[in-house]
Design an enzyme around this catalytic site. Sequence first.
Site, PDB file in Angstrom:
ATOM      1  N   ALA A 257      37.867  41.017  48.302  1.00  0.00           N
ATOM      2  CA  ALA A 257      36.640  41.161  47.525  1.00  0.00           C
ATOM      3  C   ALA A 257      36.724  42.405  46.660  1.00  0.00           C
ATOM      4  O   ALA A 257      37.595  43.254  46.878  1.00  0.00           O
ATOM      5  CB  ALA A 257      35.429  41.257  48.454  1.00  0.00           C
ATOM      6  N   GLU A 259      34.402  45.489  44.380  1.00  0.00           N
ATOM      7  CA  GLU A 259      33.129  46.198  44.344  1.00  0.00           C
ATOM      8  C   GLU A 259      32.556  46.439  42.949  1.00  0.00           C
ATOM      9  O   GLU A 259      31.781  47.400  42.775  1.00  0.00           O
ATOM     10  CB  GLU A 259      33.305  47.548  45.046  1.00  0.00           C
ATOM     11  CG  GLU A 259      34.184  48.581  44.290  1.00  0.00           C
ATOM     12  CD  GLU A 259      35.656  48.595  44.706  1.00  0.00           C
ATOM     13  OE1 GLU A 259      36.136  47.554  45.191  1.00  0.00           O
ATOM     14  OE2 GLU A 259      36.312  49.642  44.519  1.00  0.00           O
ATOM     15  N   ASN A 260      32.871  45.628  41.936  1.00  0.00           N
ATOM     16  CA  ASN A 260      32.343  45.828  40.582  1.00  0.00           C
ATOM     17  C   ASN A 260      30.867  46.222  40.627  1.00  0.00           C
ATOM     18  O   ASN A 260      30.080  45.614  41.343  1.00  0.00           O
ATOM     19  CB  ASN A 260      32.470  44.544  39.779  1.00  0.00           C
ATOM     20  CG  ASN A 260      33.814  43.890  39.967  1.00  0.00           C
ATOM     21  OD1 ASN A 260      34.823  44.474  39.632  1.00  0.00           O
ATOM     22  ND2 ASN A 260      33.820  42.694  40.542  1.00  0.00           N
ATOM     23  N   GLU A 293      32.273  46.464  50.477  1.00  0.00           N
ATOM     24  CA  GLU A 293      32.092  46.438  49.021  1.00  0.00           C
ATOM     25  C   GLU A 293      30.750  47.074  48.640  1.00  0.00           C
ATOM     26  O   GLU A 293      30.663  47.787  47.645  1.00  0.00           O
ATOM     27  CB  GLU A 293      32.192  45.010  48.475  1.00  0.00           C
ATOM     28  CG  GLU A 293      33.483  44.266  48.852  1.00  0.00           C
ATOM     29  CD  GLU A 293      34.777  45.019  48.580  1.00  0.00           C
ATOM     30  OE1 GLU A 293      34.785  45.922  47.726  1.00  0.00           O
ATOM     31  OE2 GLU A 293      35.788  44.719  49.253  1.00  0.00           O
ATOM     32  N   GLU A 315      39.139  54.223  49.200  1.00  0.00           N
ATOM     33  CA  GLU A 315      39.397  53.140  50.151  1.00  0.00           C
ATOM     34  C   GLU A 315      39.428  53.623  51.607  1.00  0.00           C
ATOM     35  O   GLU A 315      38.854  52.986  52.489  1.00  0.00           O
ATOM     36  CB  GLU A 315      40.691  52.395  49.791  1.00  0.00           C
ATOM     37  CG  GLU A 315      40.623  51.652  48.455  1.00  0.00           C
ATOM     38  CD  GLU A 315      39.526  50.588  48.381  1.00  0.00           C
ATOM     39  OE1 GLU A 315      38.926  50.255  49.412  1.00  0.00           O
ATOM     40  OE2 GLU A 315      39.266  50.107  47.252  1.00  0.00           O
TER      41      GLU A 315
HETATM   42  N1  BES Z   1      38.737  47.610  45.710  1.00  0.00           N
HETATM   43  C1  BES Z   1      39.217  46.655  46.630  1.00  0.00           C
HETATM   44  C2  BES Z   1      39.664  45.368  46.011  1.00  0.00           C
HETATM   45  C3  BES Z   1      40.962  45.396  45.254  1.00  0.00           C
HETATM   46  C4  BES Z   1      42.104  45.847  45.827  1.00  0.00           C
HETATM   47  C5  BES Z   1      41.042  44.934  43.993  1.00  0.00           C
HETATM   48  C6  BES Z   1      43.288  45.854  45.105  1.00  0.00           C
HETATM   49  C7  BES Z   1      42.221  44.949  43.280  1.00  0.00           C
HETATM   50  C8  BES Z   1      43.352  45.404  43.830  1.00  0.00           C
HETATM   51  C9  BES Z   1      38.147  46.303  47.652  1.00  0.00           C
HETATM   52  O1  BES Z   1      37.161  47.259  47.842  1.00  0.00           O
HETATM   53  C10 BES Z   1      38.857  46.170  48.961  1.00  0.00           C
HETATM   54  O2  BES Z   1      39.305  47.143  49.474  1.00  0.00           O
HETATM   55  N2  BES Z   1      38.962  44.949  49.465  1.00  0.00           N
HETATM   56  C11 BES Z   1      39.694  44.637  50.652  1.00  0.00           C
HETATM   57  C12 BES Z   1      38.814  44.297  51.808  1.00  0.00           C
HETATM   58  C13 BES Z   1      38.232  45.491  52.498  1.00  0.00           C
HETATM   59  C14 BES Z   1      37.270  45.095  53.582  1.00  0.00           C
HETATM   60  C15 BES Z   1      39.284  46.394  53.083  1.00  0.00           C
HETATM   61  C16 BES Z   1      40.555  43.445  50.312  1.00  0.00           C
HETATM   62  O3  BES Z   1      40.320  42.830  49.263  1.00  0.00           O
HETATM   63  O4  BES Z   1      41.449  43.132  51.081  1.00  0.00           O
HETATM   64 ZN    ZN Z   2      37.697  48.851  49.078  1.00  0.00          ZN
END
Ligand code: BES
Ligand code: ZN
Length: 851
Positions: A257, A259-260, A293, A315
């Site tokens: 997902a 976080e836009n 997110e 992150e």
């Molecule tokens: N910002 C990330 C999504 C992302 C990661 C977009 C790499 C593009 C490239 C998002 O906040 C995120 O960390 N998502 C994780 C899930 C989270 C619960 C750790 C994911 O997508 O695995």
């Molecule tokens: Zn994240």
Amino acid sequence: MKDAAPQAIHLSAYTPPAYLVDSVALTFRLHPTATRVLSTVRFRPNPAHPEPGDLRLDGEGLMLMAAAIDGAPVAATPDASGVTIPAGLLPGGAFEWTAEVEIAPQANTALEGLYMSNGMYCTQCEAEGFRKITFYPDRPDVMAPFRVRIESDLPLLMSNGNPVDAGWAEWDDPHPKPSYLFALVAGDLVAHRDRFTTRSGRDVALNIWVRPGDEGRCAFAMEALKRSMHWDEEVYAREYDLDIFNIVAVDDFNMGAMENKGLNIFNSKFVLAAPETATDADFERIEAIIAHEYFHNWTGNRITCRDWFQLSLKEGLTVFRDQQFSGDMRSHAVKRIEDVLNLRARQFREDDGPLAHPVRPASYVEINNFYTATVYEKGAELIRMLHLLVGSEGYKAALDLYFDRHDGQACTIEDWLRVFEDATGRDLAQFKRWYEQAGTPRLAVAEDWDGTTYTLTLRQHTPPTPGQPEKTPVPIPVSVGLLSQDGGELRATTVLELTAAEQSFAFEGLPQRPIPSILRGFSAPVILERASTAAERAFLLAHDTDPFNKFEAGRALARDVLTGMITDGAAPGPDHLDALARMLRDDGLDPAFRALALGLPSEDNMAQSLHDAGAEPDPAAIHAARERLTREMAAHLEPVLDALYTDMAQPGPFSPAPRAAGCRALRLAALRLLARVDDGARAERLFGEADNMTEQLGALAALLEIGAGEAAAAAFYRQWRGDRLVLDKWFALQIARAAPERAVALTRALTGHADFDWRNPNRFRAVIGALPANAAGFHDPSGSGYRLVADWLIRLDPLNPQTAARMSTAFDTWRRYGPQRQALMRAELERIRATDGLSRDMGEMVGRMLD
Ligand code: BES
Ligand code: ZN
């Protein structure tokens, strides 16, 4: 001819942006093959830059139709990565850049930038996808307010911020943001709607947008969102800051997902849930990702990263926050055990191989390759250690200062550590090494007892990692409690701070020799090296008051038994089994805890620990030993398992609540073992009767594990063939639970299945990603597993390099194994590397694994 090796980007080469952006206005004329993007960007020279000079804008795969500076057309010729406007064509002060570009979202298979999924337009811009939409300084330290207009016949048009008009064709986001947080969605979607009032009285519209037909599967995600919003107000005093919060579910998504700002985009598997289609694990994961997110709104969006080396700033912190949230919603003990199991499975593995890198890397070729367990999960562990070292009050003061001091800024790890120093007075210079040094520290323990004083001598050592042959000591908080021989507490938990390579800590005036409980709560991300007896481990499993170490004692007991079986052909002894029986019968213990404590270390985990001990792991032998131990457990524990299977049944309608989920977890753990003694009779019955996916899938897993799941798998397919998310489970489970000698052939057969749509990342991962999850199958001595996975990675890479490169980590353990497997795995990596037109993403990954 192969392209020249792509250049690495270095943290040490950071320079501030030459030009800042005061505002962005975008107009999208959507068309599947010819979308026009009109941009108006107000630039001004960055006062912090010594000599702004030329204007350099990032841009990839864009057709530039027209460009102008302050309304005067400029002849600009883009190169492969962007466009340069010479300083001579710029007015000197502020100016306005306008451009019109054409892009083809339908042809975008990489799912980065603007792309299409099931007829719907959507975007993914983190980390560097915005440059595939228009020319722009696509870096996180350039923040600006955005205004977006969308022209399309589609009924739903959305972007970040608040809608400007009733028709939602125009959106205004007043909060300055970097381009990676930009989002656009256009499609024919339906909403599950709700509202939330913030504690200062702002009324926020909440919408979850899904494909028609899916609207009945949004309620759980919506409740999780409201709980997240409330929790962030209560625990971090952070409120939401727009009038609307939209979440969109899409079927084609590389990650989990995103976080836009005000418009989160989710992989549909992390939104949609109903009792019949989603497991308890799915519900738990959805709750955590929705929270994650949402929490980024403050830790990521309001305060973002200066550059991508600082990725863990947002992150690591946001993972720590979502872990705290899940602990508060569920059980802290169980959540901690799950998080540590995940850390060991993914991050310790990474840290121990060719892909090891610091939480803050010093260089990268493709930033998409650094969204890793190290940046995320180890990053979260570092914050957890800070929390432990400064205490809850200190942590709160530091976070208040962080939000206060840095709101609206693009920050660094230095900024983050400084708020802790300023708020608590603690010097964190040595702590910073945790961010810069890769590798998992080993913590060795020696004990001394002189009749009244018990002395613990702690020694730390971190093995070399690529590019870092020498390591220096890091500060390690070691939580320790001392137990008496009858199971009481002699000394409550204290935190020993190991800062040197070796240090001793004395506990004086003790009435008897204590039994130590070391690294309680897994207080630091280290490998504890302490030989112990089965009797002591069984004692701690029975008596430790620290739930993590109680679990850990049982896990270590099982690991020692398995190691003995694998290396000396030893038979499993009764100590372990008797200790498990006592643990299972303890009704005072949370069922979810008992389910975890009944589990065995994974096969990959065993390979990791055997390798660590200097042995050469044989995946087939590990699998056989684990299966044999499972059968011994089933035979020995049958009465208590049978009782649990009956007692843990949940009456009434399904509830995903933690208590009920914990009971189901224990019941299904019992079922898996019982299948070994009843030939799957109970599992057959449950499979036929289950009214929820947790039990239906659990029963199918039990049957597959004993090789009796064929009919059930066929019935499952007939029932669920129309449901894409459930079908992913069907593909993955069969492969992951197949007997090792059948796994490769089964995977190959399933790649020929009519429902194997390999261009969909979820489906690709469900099939190709499931084979490495079957360790003994993937490591088949013939090398056929390696070949199959490499073939598919080579096929996916030109279409979707990000997902292909992420999955190449299946090969990162190749040096662990014996010469034959090493040669076979290495040959596949070489074959991938030699592929024509290999992506930068994949080129970097295989290069790091081979060199
Ligand atoms: N910002 C990330 C999504 C992302 C990661 C977009 C790499 C593009 C490239 C998002 O906040 C995120 O960390 N998502 C994780 C899930 C989270 C619960 C750790 C994911 O997508 O695995
Ligand atoms: Zn994240």
